[in-house]
Write an enzyme that holds these catalytic residues in place. Structure first.
Site, short mmCIF file in Angstrom:
data_model
loop_
_atom_site.label_atom_id
_atom_site.label_comp_id
_atom_site.label_asym_id
_atom_site.label_seq_id
_atom_site.Cartn_x
_atom_site.Cartn_y
_atom_site.Cartn_z
N TYR A 17 0.85 -1.19 0.00
CA TYR A 17 0.00 0.00 0.00
C TYR A 17 0.88 1.23 0.00
O TYR A 17 1.78 1.35 0.84
CB TYR A 17 -0.91 0.03 1.23
CG TYR A 17 -2.35 -0.08 0.82
CD1 TYR A 17 -2.94 0.95 0.09
CD2 TYR A 17 -3.11 -1.20 1.11
CE1 TYR A 17 -4.26 0.85 -0.35
CE2 TYR A 17 -4.42 -1.31 0.69
CZ TYR A 17 -4.99 -0.27 -0.04
OH TYR A 17 -6.28 -0.38 -0.47
N GLU A 50 -0.46 4.76 -0.66
CA GLU A 50 -1.26 5.96 -0.91
C GLU A 50 -0.41 7.19 -0.67
O GLU A 50 0.36 7.25 0.29
CB GLU A 50 -2.49 5.97 0.01
CG GLU A 50 -3.55 4.98 -0.45
CD GLU A 50 -4.77 4.95 0.44
OE1 GLU A 50 -4.73 5.54 1.54
OE2 GLU A 50 -5.77 4.34 0.04
N ASP A 58 -5.51 13.98 -25.31
CA ASP A 58 -5.49 12.58 -24.89
C ASP A 58 -4.72 11.80 -25.96
O ASP A 58 -5.24 11.57 -27.05
CB ASP A 58 -6.93 12.09 -24.74
CG ASP A 58 -7.01 10.61 -24.40
OD1 ASP A 58 -5.98 9.91 -24.42
OD2 ASP A 58 -8.15 10.14 -24.16
N THR A 104 -2.54 6.49 -22.18
CA THR A 104 -2.37 5.15 -21.65
C THR A 104 -0.89 4.82 -21.78
O THR A 104 -0.15 5.51 -22.49
CB THR A 104 -3.15 4.09 -22.45
OG1 THR A 104 -2.65 4.08 -23.78
CG2 THR A 104 -4.64 4.38 -22.46
N LYS A 155 -0.47 1.14 -25.24
CA LYS A 155 -0.77 1.06 -26.69
C LYS A 155 0.55 1.19 -27.44
O LYS A 155 1.43 0.34 -27.25
CB LYS A 155 -1.85 2.08 -27.02
CG LYS A 155 -3.16 1.76 -26.27
CD LYS A 155 -4.31 2.71 -26.54
CE LYS A 155 -5.52 2.34 -25.69
NZ LYS A 155 -6.63 3.31 -25.85
N ARG A 210 -0.48 -2.23 -18.90
CA ARG A 210 -1.79 -1.59 -18.96
C ARG A 210 -1.88 -0.53 -17.86
O ARG A 210 -1.71 -0.83 -16.68
CB ARG A 210 -2.83 -2.69 -18.72
CG ARG A 210 -4.25 -2.38 -18.97
CD ARG A 210 -5.02 -3.67 -19.19
NE ARG A 210 -4.64 -4.21 -20.48
CZ ARG A 210 -5.09 -3.72 -21.64
NH1 ARG A 210 -5.98 -2.75 -21.67
NH2 ARG A 210 -4.66 -4.23 -22.77
C1 LIG Z 1 -7.68 3.61 -25.07
C2 LIG Z 1 -8.09 5.02 -24.84
C3 LIG Z 1 -8.43 5.50 -23.57
C4 LIG Z 1 -8.72 4.63 -22.37
O1 LIG Z 1 -7.84 3.76 -21.95
P1 LIG Z 1 -8.24 2.58 -20.93
O2 LIG Z 1 -6.91 2.24 -20.36
O3 LIG Z 1 -8.88 1.54 -21.75
O4 LIG Z 1 -9.16 3.15 -19.91
C5 LIG Z 1 -8.69 6.86 -23.41
N1 LIG Z 1 -8.63 7.69 -24.46
C6 LIG Z 1 -8.35 7.26 -25.70
C7 LIG Z 1 -8.31 8.24 -26.82
C8 LIG Z 1 -8.08 5.91 -25.94
O5 LIG Z 1 -7.84 5.50 -27.18
#
Ligand SMILES: *Cc1c(COP(=O)(O)O)cnc(C)c1O
Length: 428
Positions: A52, A54, A197, A223, A226, A232
């Protein structure tokens, strides 16, 4: 390590074995997926999951954090170097968690937000009515024009008319570069904050192959799993940290910096204890991404995507916007008379994993769709290059021209397995 699992829980062990075999024997074309290194896998499967922690390094709510602090500090410092950022919060459990903390760092419940239309390539967290974003905020949407490129005139018109408090740019199914400076100009004139994003193209941006939003945005979310090829998870970045201009004060009565606002919105705002094993794995992935080979890898992702797109266009497929600048493409199947749903299922039977996807101005529902989304990050991690992309375009064409013919699917499936066996995964 897995021998314990086999002994204690053979059912889960077998599922893991079968998933390993699935990943090995099929062609992974889902644009949001990738294969992490063995070092990243190992960093995730270790004892830091027990801890933990936090709070943040040096100021935790629990004792015994000296070693997880090392991991989080390395992750933060490497992320900052990788993206030329003043600040990185590496605790968000996912991209969606990063987005919710980022929204509430800049705006309040009920405020107006302008984001990209989901059916034009946007993400659920950019204002879908079934997501927190569409339920907590008053959403407006921009999209692409008939040419498949973001319609900046529409962005400007809606922004100046509705005066949203926040504009969020970035997408899940958009193949072109984004003009972040133009978004910032519009945001400033509308009195809005700007978030980019970069969940999808983060790896391409880290490698400086497409422009970075960091100089232009108040906050950047991503993220880590990807194109970035980490575990993840999610992250929030700040290009230039400074005192906020929203009047948010710290306990001493001074204006908080944006980084202070973000950190308190991630924890305690929306999360509890951070996943320290995943943060350790993020640190490993960022270290890998700082190596020169990572730039070569990202270049190859783009070359592969462009080769695949060209090979499909040569065979008469309609690629939205006529190509790609990135790792993905959207194939509009309407001129082939099949739906995304049928295409996804036929390709699956042939050993090619893709996802059905809405195309701009789609007349089908999100459950059917008129397109598929294809991406090259995972294939590129396996070492595949141009000649494999040409072969894969041929496989896709054979299957889609004969989507009801199971014998063709079985033949392609054997060809796919042969190709995959030349590019083994996790074999060392
Ligand atoms: C994949 C994605 C997310 C979210 O990611 P998670 O880890 O699945 O919650 C947010 N914004 C965009 C543009 C994405 O392609």
């Amino acid at each position: 390590m897995t021998s314990h699992l086999q002994h204690v829980d053979p059912e889960i062990f077998n599922a893991v074995q079968e998933e390993t075999e699935r990943q090995n024997a099929r062609l992974e074309l889902i644009a949001s997926e990738n294969f992490v290194s063995l070092a990243v896998l190992q960093a995730m499967g270790q004892v830091m999951t027990n801890k933990y922690a936090e709070g943040y390094p040096g100021r935790r709510y629990y004792g015994g954090c000296e070693f997880v602090d090392v991991a989080e500090n390395l992750a933060r410092e490497r992320a900052k170097r990788l993206f030329k950022a003043d600040h990185a919060n590496v605790q968000p459990h996912s991209g969606s968690q990063a987005n919710i903390a980022a929204y509430f760092s800049l705006i309040q419940y009920g405020d107006k937000v302008l984001g990209m239309n989901l059916s034009h390539g946007g993400h659920l967290t950019h204002g879908s009515p079934v997501n927190f974003s569409g339920r907590f905020f008053q959403m407006f949407h921009y999209g692409v024009g008939r040419d498949g490129y973001i319609d900046m005139n529409q962005v400007e018109d809606i922004a100046l008319r509705e005066k949203p408090r926040l504009i969020i740019t970035g997408a899940s199914a958009y193949a072109r570069k984004i003009d972040y400076a133009a978004f910032r100009d519009i945001a400033d004139r509308a009195g809005a904050k700007l978030i980019a994003d970069i969940a999808h193209p983060a790896g391409l941006i880290a490698a400086e192959l497409i422009p970075s939003p960091l100089p232009h945005c108040h906050l950047v979310t991503t993220t880590t799993h990807k194109t970035l090829r980490g575990p993840r998870g999610g992250m929030i970045l700040i290009g230039k940290d400074q005192e906020n201009d929203m009047g948010v004060l710290n306990p001493k009565g001074k204006l908080k910096t944006y980084s202070e606002i973000v950190d308190s919105n991630v924890f305690p705002g929306f999360q509890g204890g951070p996943l320290m094993h995943v943060i350790a794995a993020k640190a490993v992935a960022f270290q890998e991404a700082l190596q020169p080979e990572f730039i070569d890898y990202q270049k190859q992702i783009i070359v592969n995507a462009q080769t695949l797109a060209k090979a499909l266009m040569k065979r008469g497929y309609d690629i939205v916007s006529g190509g790609t600048d990135t790792h993905l493409m959207l194939v509009d199947l309407r001129n082939h008379g099949i739906t995304g749903k049928v295409a996804e299922a036929a390709l699956e039977r042939a050993g090619l994993t893709v996802n059905k996807n809405m195309v701009p101005f789609d007349d089908q529902s999100p459950f059917i769709t008129s397109g598929i989304r294809l991406g090259t990050p995972a294939l590129t991690t396996r070492g595949m290059k141009g000649s494999e992309m040409e072969m894969i375009a041929g496989f896709i064409d054979q299957v889609l021209l004969n989507s009801a013919d199971e014998s063709i699917q079985m033949q392609v499936r054997r060809d796919v397995a042969d190709l995959c066996s030349l590019f083994p995964l996790y074999n060392h």
